[in-house]
Scaffold this active site. Structure first.
Site, short mmCIF file in Angstrom:
data_model
loop_
_atom_site.label_atom_id
_atom_site.label_comp_id
_atom_site.label_asym_id
_atom_site.label_seq_id
_atom_site.Cartn_x
_atom_site.Cartn_y
_atom_site.Cartn_z
N HIS A 188 23.12 -37.51 24.95
CA HIS A 188 23.41 -38.45 23.86
C HIS A 188 23.95 -39.76 24.41
CE1 HIS A 188 22.85 -34.97 21.23
NE2 HIS A 188 22.43 -35.89 20.42
N ARG A 295 4.62 -35.33 16.13
CA ARG A 295 4.44 -34.07 16.88
C ARG A 295 5.45 -33.06 16.32
NH1 ARG A 295 3.42 -37.79 21.52
NH2 ARG A 295 1.46 -37.15 22.51
N ARG A 331 1.21 -33.82 12.38
CA ARG A 331 0.29 -32.93 13.07
C ARG A 331 0.85 -31.51 13.01
NH1 ARG A 331 -0.89 -33.53 19.35
NH2 ARG A 331 1.23 -32.79 19.59
N GLU A 430 -9.99 -34.08 20.38
CA GLU A 430 -9.36 -33.91 21.69
C GLU A 430 -10.25 -33.20 22.69
OE1 GLU A 430 -4.84 -33.30 21.39
OE2 GLU A 430 -5.63 -32.01 19.83
N ASN A 453 -5.21 -37.90 25.60
CA ASN A 453 -4.57 -37.15 26.69
C ASN A 453 -5.36 -35.86 26.94
OD1 ASN A 453 -2.65 -39.12 26.32
ND2 ASN A 453 -1.27 -37.81 25.16
N ASP A 454 -5.61 -35.13 25.87
CA ASP A 454 -6.38 -33.90 26.04
C ASP A 454 -7.87 -34.18 26.21
OD1 ASP A 454 -4.67 -31.64 26.16
OD2 ASP A 454 -4.10 -32.00 24.09
N ARG A 464 -3.95 -31.93 32.94
CA ARG A 464 -3.08 -33.10 32.75
C ARG A 464 -1.69 -32.90 33.35
NH1 ARG A 464 -2.23 -33.29 26.16
NH2 ARG A 464 -0.29 -34.39 26.55
N CYS A 501 -4.45 -41.69 19.11
CA CYS A 501 -3.02 -41.44 19.21
C CYS A 501 -2.60 -40.95 20.60
CB CYS A 501 -2.53 -40.46 18.13
SG CYS A 501 -3.27 -38.84 18.28
#
Ligand code: PEP
Ligand code: MG
Length: 539
Positions: A188, A295, A331, A430, A453-454, A464, A501
């Site tokens: 934090h 996410r 998602r 993806e 990414n995928d 990845r 995205c």
């Protein structure tokens, strides 16, 4: 000049004298006591006083560090009521017949060490919270202040570590930057420093010697480098960088609140990727026009059992309310592969990236999936929500996932629970399979969002997670660009919108390519939004 490398956790450049945090040290003596009951009573009274302090702190800190961050002090207060924290203290008082200060210090240090020894970086970072709470109680018990000794001139403040309470209460006018020997990226302290705009570098270890106190210093919170007695050339270089950053920031600020449009006047949506309720604040601060990828996994990670429908509903509702009219694309669960959760008891697989993950879990565990969908539909009544399924590879999967969504709506209706039924349902593209059949998928989806990414991992057959393959991973590979183009064209033919995205969406070297392909939306880290808006205006 001495150069020290740490981990930059809050960007920015600062120059000033290095000063070590002077805490009035708490003397924690091992004092024997006669009456354990009386001592336990002393501990309980101090606990209540500490809880009152934390209530006040959480209320007064909201403006400075934001509502979500101030909630940390609520968590500290809850710790004071938790038997995991209190029972060992009481046990030590009873069995060792020692004073409460000593018992709190001993039990608190043990608990903090348990956290510090954990593998999970988030849990590790909680050790400092335990110290923070214990110090507060000891301070009350002993009547000694542990407050920071105030300095007159603004300084770069150094310490072993800063507790969240210390960071939140720092006087921004007196602290140019923070540097620490320990610390965690997820702590934090790091989050507060970023929220308050204080440059910060952590993890210098013993290299950050107390002998450096009083030295002139300069640091770059982005690269994590601290210079002691900086040479003129370094001062010049960092001052030039700071001036450049300032100029760049001013330029970016000019497009804040403005719509995103290309040179020819075609509008695009610049959305943010978020992974928690707190991130919605960052999305707003970054001027996101919506959330393109929420996410939702964060609700399932770092816990030891499935989150129930109500707690999920609360989280989605908070994000939707924060974002107001802006769209929030939630998602559904994307667990598996690199995101493993013990209590899911997923089978051990040879190739988890190609295994039981994402929508495959949703479809094999309908109860789990429908619990999340019901929570989303209920929360949707509080804002502008959309649902997005991850890693769809076939029409059959899409249809089965939509059936689950329908079943979730029917269950809510049957129970008479209020919800919004008319929520757009889109999918992530993806895999090469979904891109190739995007013409078919577009007939039954409300939108596409390309997870590059995928998509890169599955198109180039490059794990990845495997950094050893970095030299083979051409993220601009023509195959990927062709799949993106094809997906976008098929989306438009079917009259739906198409965005990106994955990380590639923020790659400024491809912004013009994406605009030319006709992409309708880019969902990126909040900090990239203003920059992309200026770039798109030139495309
Ligand atoms: C992607 O794969 O591009 C994506 C956005 O999803 P994640 O990174 O969460 O797998
Ligand atoms: Mg993905």
């Amino acid at each position: 000049m001495i150069t020290l490398q740490g981990k930059g956790v809050s960007a920015g450049i600062a120059r000033g004298r290095l000063s070590f945090l002077k805490r009035q040290t708490l003397s924690v003596e091992k004092r024997s006591i006669e009456n354990a009951d009386e001592e336990i009573e002393r501990f309980n009274t101090a606990r209540k006083a500490a809880a009152d302090q934390l209530d006040t702190l959480s209320a007064t800190m909201m403006d400075k560090i934001g509502e979500e961050n101030a909630l940390l002090f609520e968590i500290h207060r809850m710790m004071l009521e938790d038997s995991d924290y209190c029972d060992p203290v009481i046990e030590i008082i009873k069995t060792e017949k020692v004073c409460a200060e000593y018992a709190v210090n001993t039990a608190g240090s043990r608990l903090a060490k348990e956290f510090a020894d954990m593998d999970d970086s988030y849990m590790k970072a909680r050790a400092i919270d335990v110290y923070d709470v214990s110090n507060r109680v000891i301070e009350i018990l002993s009547g000694e202040g542990q407050g920071i000794t105030r300095n007159d001139e603004p300084v770069i403040l150094a310490a072993d570590d800063f507790t969240p309470s210390e960071t939140a209460q720092l006087d921004r006018n007196k602290v140019l930057a923070l540097v620490s020997r320990q610390g965690a990226v997820n702590s934090h302290t790091a989050i507060f420093a970023r929220t308050m705009g204080i440059p910060a570098i952590i993890s210098f270890g013993a290299f950050l010697s107390g002998d450096f106190a009083g030295k002139q210093a300069m640091l770059d919170g982005e690269t994590g480098v601290l210079y002691l007695d900086p040479e003129p050339a370094i001062i010049q270089e960092l001052e030039a960088k700071e001036a450049c950053q300032k100029q760049e920031k001013e330029k970016l600020e000019q497009v804040r609140g403005k719509p995103t449009v290309t040179k020819n006047g075609r509008p695009l949506k610049l959305y943010a990727n978020i992974g928690s309720v707190i991130d919605a604040d960052a999305a707003l601060a970054g001027d996101a026009e919506g959330v393109g990828l929420f996410r939702s996994e964060f609700l399932y990670l770092r816990r030891d059992d499935y989150p129930d429908e109500n707690s999920q509903y609360e989280s989605y509702r908070k994000v939707l309310e924060k974002m107001g009219e802006r769209q929030v694309i939630i998602r559904t669960l994307d667990i598996g592969a690199d995101k493993q959760v013990e209590y899911f008891r997923l089978p051990k697989e040879e190739n988890p990236a190609m295994g039981l993950r994402a929508i495959r879990i949703g479809l094999t565990r309908p109860d789990l999936f429908k619990t999340q969908l019901r929570a989303i539909y209920r929360a949707a009544a509080h804002g502008n929500a959309a649902i997005m399924f991850p890693m769809i590879t076939s029409l059959d999967e899409l249809r089965r996932a939509k059936e689950q969504a329908k079943a979730a709506r029917e269950e809510l209706s049957a129970r008479g629970i209020p919800f919004k039924a008319d929520v757009p349902i889109g999918i992530m593209i993806e895999t090469p399979a979904s891109a190739v059949i995007s013409d078919l998928l577009a007939q039954e989806s409300d939108f596409f969002s390309i997870g590059t990414n995928d998509l890169t991992q599955y198109t180039l057959a490059i794990d990845r997670q495997n950094s050893a393959l970095a030299s083979f991973c051409d993220t601009h590979h023509e195959a990927i660009l062709r799949l993106i183009r094809l997906t976008c064209e098929n989306a438009h033919k079917a009259g739906i919108w198409c965005g990106i995205c994955g990380s590639l969406g923020a790659d400024s070297r491809l912004t013009k390519t994406f605009v030319d392909m006709g992409l309708d939306e880019l969902s990126v880290e909040p900090s990239s939004i203003l920059k992309l808006r200026t770039l798109i205006a030139d495309c």
